[in-house]
Design a protein around this motif. Structure first.
Motif, PDB file in Angstrom:
ATOM      1  N   GLU A  79       0.809  -1.221   0.000  1.00 49.80           N
ATOM      2  CA  GLU A  79       0.000   0.000   0.000  1.00 49.80           C
ATOM      3  C   GLU A  79       0.842   1.270   0.000  1.00 49.80           C
ATOM      4  OE1 GLU A  79      -3.587   2.286   2.393  1.00 49.80           O
ATOM      5  OE2 GLU A  79      -2.946   0.322   3.113  1.00 49.80           O
ATOM      6  N   GLU A  80       1.835   1.341   0.861  1.00 53.20           N
ATOM      7  CA  GLU A  80       2.609   2.579   0.955  1.00 53.20           C
ATOM      8  C   GLU A  80       3.363   2.884  -0.333  1.00 53.20           C
ATOM      9  OE1 GLU A  80       4.967  -0.803   2.763  1.00 53.20           O
ATOM     10  OE2 GLU A  80       2.962  -0.017   3.084  1.00 53.20           O
ATOM     11  N   ARG A  83       0.667   4.118  -2.959  1.00 57.37           N
ATOM     12  CA  ARG A  83       0.229   5.481  -2.604  1.00 57.37           C
ATOM     13  C   ARG A  83       1.319   6.507  -2.896  1.00 57.37           C
ATOM     14  NH1 ARG A  83      -4.872   5.081  -1.707  1.00 57.37           N
ATOM     15  NH2 ARG A  83      -5.662   3.417  -0.389  1.00 57.37           N
ATOM     16  N   LEU A  86       1.240   7.336  -6.705  1.00 56.96           N
ATOM     17  CA  LEU A  86       0.076   8.028  -7.262  1.00 56.96           C
ATOM     18  C   LEU A  86       0.362   9.448  -7.759  1.00 56.96           C
ATOM     19  CD1 LEU A  86      -2.837   6.791  -4.972  1.00 56.96           C
ATOM     20  CD2 LEU A  86      -2.435   6.232  -7.382  1.00 56.96           C
ATOM     21  N   VAL A 100      -7.837   1.974  -7.542  1.00 59.27           N
ATOM     22  CA  VAL A 100      -6.951   1.363  -6.556  1.00 59.27           C
ATOM     23  C   VAL A 100      -7.817   0.448  -5.703  1.00 59.27           C
ATOM     24  CG1 VAL A 100      -5.401   1.759  -4.610  1.00 59.27           C
ATOM     25  CG2 VAL A 100      -5.442   3.383  -6.517  1.00 59.27           C
TER      26      VAL A 100
END
Length: 126
Positions: A79-80, A83, A86, A100
């Motif tokens: 996830e990190e 993100r 993005l 996402v």
């Protein structure tokens, strides 16, 4: 056979294959930026038929001879990392649809190269 699962995010960018960024396919630029960011991997899938915001149907059927088929760029990573990537898409996305979603990565046990999952450039990923 044993396996292990991890939580991850799947980033998908939907666009047309003829969309360009500085005279280069937009999907190619997304893949190369994902690679430079050290993400786990990216794949480009070419659709055989579809439509988007324009409502114009693009198809690979012989009679239509469409040259602007739908394309999906799919990137899966933690996830990190997704993100953090993005903001790089902001200038590339244009009118593309970006999604996402949470997903689960399944890893089957097998021969492993070693305890450290660091690639030769020192980047860590899934």
């Amino acid at each position: 056979m044993t396996f292990r699962t991890d939580r991850a995010l799947r980033l998908t960018v939907y666009l047309g294959e003829n969309e360009t960024w500085h005279h280069r396919p937009r999907y190619t630029e997304i893949v190369h930026r994902a690679h430079a960011a050290g993400l786990a991997g990216a794949s480009v899938f070419r659709g055989v038929e579809g439509f988007g915001a324009s409502s114009h149907i693009h198809t690979s059927r012989l009679l239509s001879l469409s040259e602007d088929l739908p394309v999906a760029v799919v990137v899966v990573d933690a996830e990190e990392r997704i993100r953090a990537f993005l903001p790089q898409l902001e200038e590339l996305a244009g009118g593309a649809l970006v999604t996402v979603e949470e997903c689960e990565v399944v890893r089957y046990a097998g021969p492993t190269p070693g305890p450290d999952k660091t690639d030769p450039e020192g980047k860590k990923s899934l």
